[in-house]
Design an enzyme around this catalytic site. Sequence first.
Site, PDB file in Angstrom:
ATOM      1  N   THR A  25      -9.619   0.380  -1.915  1.00  9.12           N
ATOM      2  CA  THR A  25     -10.931   0.470  -1.268  1.00  9.12           C
ATOM      3  C   THR A  25     -11.908  -0.480  -1.959  1.00  9.12           C
ATOM      4  OG1 THR A  25     -10.637   2.704  -0.449  1.00  9.12           O
ATOM      5  CG2 THR A  25     -12.888   2.011  -0.875  1.00  9.12           C
ATOM      6  N   GLN A  97      -3.395   0.964   6.210  1.00 13.28           N
ATOM      7  CA  GLN A  97      -3.316   2.358   5.765  1.00 13.28           C
ATOM      8  C   GLN A  97      -4.264   3.194   6.624  1.00 13.28           C
ATOM      9  OE1 GLN A  97      -5.091   4.007   2.126  1.00 13.28           O
ATOM     10  NE2 GLN A  97      -3.041   4.735   1.545  1.00 13.28           N
ATOM     11  N   HIS A 178      -1.797   7.672   5.395  1.00 12.60           N
ATOM     12  CA  HIS A 178      -2.389   8.088   4.121  1.00 12.60           C
ATOM     13  C   HIS A 178      -2.299   9.614   4.019  1.00 12.60           C
ATOM     14  CE1 HIS A 178      -4.551   8.286   0.530  1.00 12.60           C
ATOM     15  NE2 HIS A 178      -5.578   7.482   0.769  1.00 12.60           N
ATOM     16  N   ASN A 181      -3.837  11.594  -2.218  1.00  8.86           N
ATOM     17  CA  ASN A 181      -5.146  11.552  -2.879  1.00  8.86           C
ATOM     18  C   ASN A 181      -6.210  12.502  -2.345  1.00  8.86           C
ATOM     19  OD1 ASN A 181      -4.148   9.689  -4.625  1.00  8.86           O
ATOM     20  ND2 ASN A 181      -4.905   7.904  -3.494  1.00  8.86           N
ATOM     21  N   TYR A 183      -7.001  13.587   0.686  1.00  4.13           N
ATOM     22  CA  TYR A 183      -7.663  13.391   1.977  1.00  4.13           C
ATOM     23  C   TYR A 183      -7.095  14.367   2.996  1.00  4.13           C
ATOM     24  CZ  TYR A 183      -9.824   9.585  -0.432  1.00  4.13           C
ATOM     25  OH  TYR A 183     -10.543   8.855  -1.356  1.00  4.13           O
ATOM     26  N   ARG A 230       2.311   7.495   2.450  1.00  2.53           N
ATOM     27  CA  ARG A 230       1.975   7.557   1.035  1.00  2.53           C
ATOM     28  C   ARG A 230       1.675   9.007   0.663  1.00  2.53           C
ATOM     29  NH1 ARG A 230      -2.718   4.657  -2.764  1.00  2.53           N
ATOM     30  NH2 ARG A 230      -1.219   3.646  -4.172  1.00  2.53           N
ATOM     31  N   ASN A 238      -9.790  13.746  -5.984  1.00  2.80           N
ATOM     32  CA  ASN A 238     -10.574  14.463  -4.968  1.00  2.80           C
ATOM     33  C   ASN A 238     -10.326  15.963  -4.990  1.00  2.80           C
ATOM     34  OD1 ASN A 238     -12.070  12.257  -3.789  1.00  2.80           O
ATOM     35  ND2 ASN A 238     -10.065  11.510  -3.076  1.00  2.80           N
ATOM     36  N   GLY A 328      -2.053  -2.214  -7.854  1.00  4.08           N
ATOM     37  CA  GLY A 328      -3.433  -2.144  -7.357  1.00  4.08           C
ATOM     38  C   GLY A 328      -4.319  -3.125  -8.097  1.00  4.08           C
TER      39      GLY A 328
END
Length: 374
Positions: A25, A97, A178, A181, A183, A230, A238, A328
């Site tokens: 991001t 993604q 996605h 993480n 979400y 992923r 998060n 990354g």
Amino acid sequence: MTSLFDPIKIGDIELANRIVMAPLTRNRSPGAVPNTLNVTYYEQRASAGLLITEATAITHQGQGYADVPGLYTQEALDGWKQVTNAVHKAGGKIVVQMWHVGRISHTSLQPNGGKPVSASAIQAKSKTYLINADGTGTFAETSEPRALELSEIPGIIEDYRKAARAAIDAGFDGVEIHAANGYLIDQFLRSGSNVRTDEYGGPIENRARFLFQVVDAITREIGEGRTGIRISPVTPANDSSDPDAQALFTYVVEGLAKYKLSYIHIIEGATGGPRDFQQGDTPFDYKALRQAYEKAGGKAAWMTNNGYDRDLAIETVRDGKTDLVAFGKPFISNPDLVERLKDNAPLNTPDQATFYGGGAKGYTDYPALEQQVA
Ligand SMILES: C=C(C(=O)O)c1ccccc1
């Protein structure tokens, strides 16, 4: 013996090497529309075996951060078409993604200033990125979400299907779902964010239902060989938590084995943090996870990420413990990372101060090796 620099076919997608740019991001697409600066950024990195775009919202409701791109307006899709054309012209491959943030959002970013949605009405102890009136960026507490009504869930699954179709029409070689993480999909998977009492909550098979309905809708629309996913079994990102990650993600990968997917992308440990991070009393067994996947008939490429350096990447692929490695931060500051890894050349250090927001500085102005050699 397999090398990190060998080509590989992942589902329907042929790659020149096994070095992947992980989704990053960068908050440089105002109005959720990819722009010419974004085109340059991805084009510069096209020597990667595979580029995975930054997380990209499937709808306005799925948007959780300021200035991240979307897949839900014609303008955005036209912008992505410029990106995919440029990457393909440079000989690269790129997937998008697909992202629904769920509760990791803020009322100011939501349609009509409404509450973000999630599996349950549990506020995450997390932050999101907003733009102030004066144009400066800032991190703010995520807003309290509302639990999705049962009747709303088919609509979100349809949103994923439509976005996947739009992605292929915009020239992407495939999509990455996605599901990591913390979400939306992960909010259904983990018991720390899902206290539903209907068919989407409680036992693991219920909490994984939403994930498989999304996978089903997308693979039916664009094909299994163009679909990757992923997951992040133990990340605390998060405010994600689940006391039995091994059982949960074993069930997940056994279910994914039913689809001839392009790849399975695993974040090992805490996202951007310690690789040996664990939730619960025992370390997560990644080898057992892959064995469970393959025992269930899974044949997709195995992609791993988080804190790999050159030596670890080379030996992990050589020893057959993974098929591809996603980098990354090294790709932020080294557009020609593949060449640098091949030549064991020095790497530029990324500037953390310019990771999120801004313009060319810290985005497209990192030099390639030949620009640095005196
Ligand atoms: C999409 C993200 C993720 O997957 O963690 C993200 C979002 C904001 C900052 C860093 C990363």
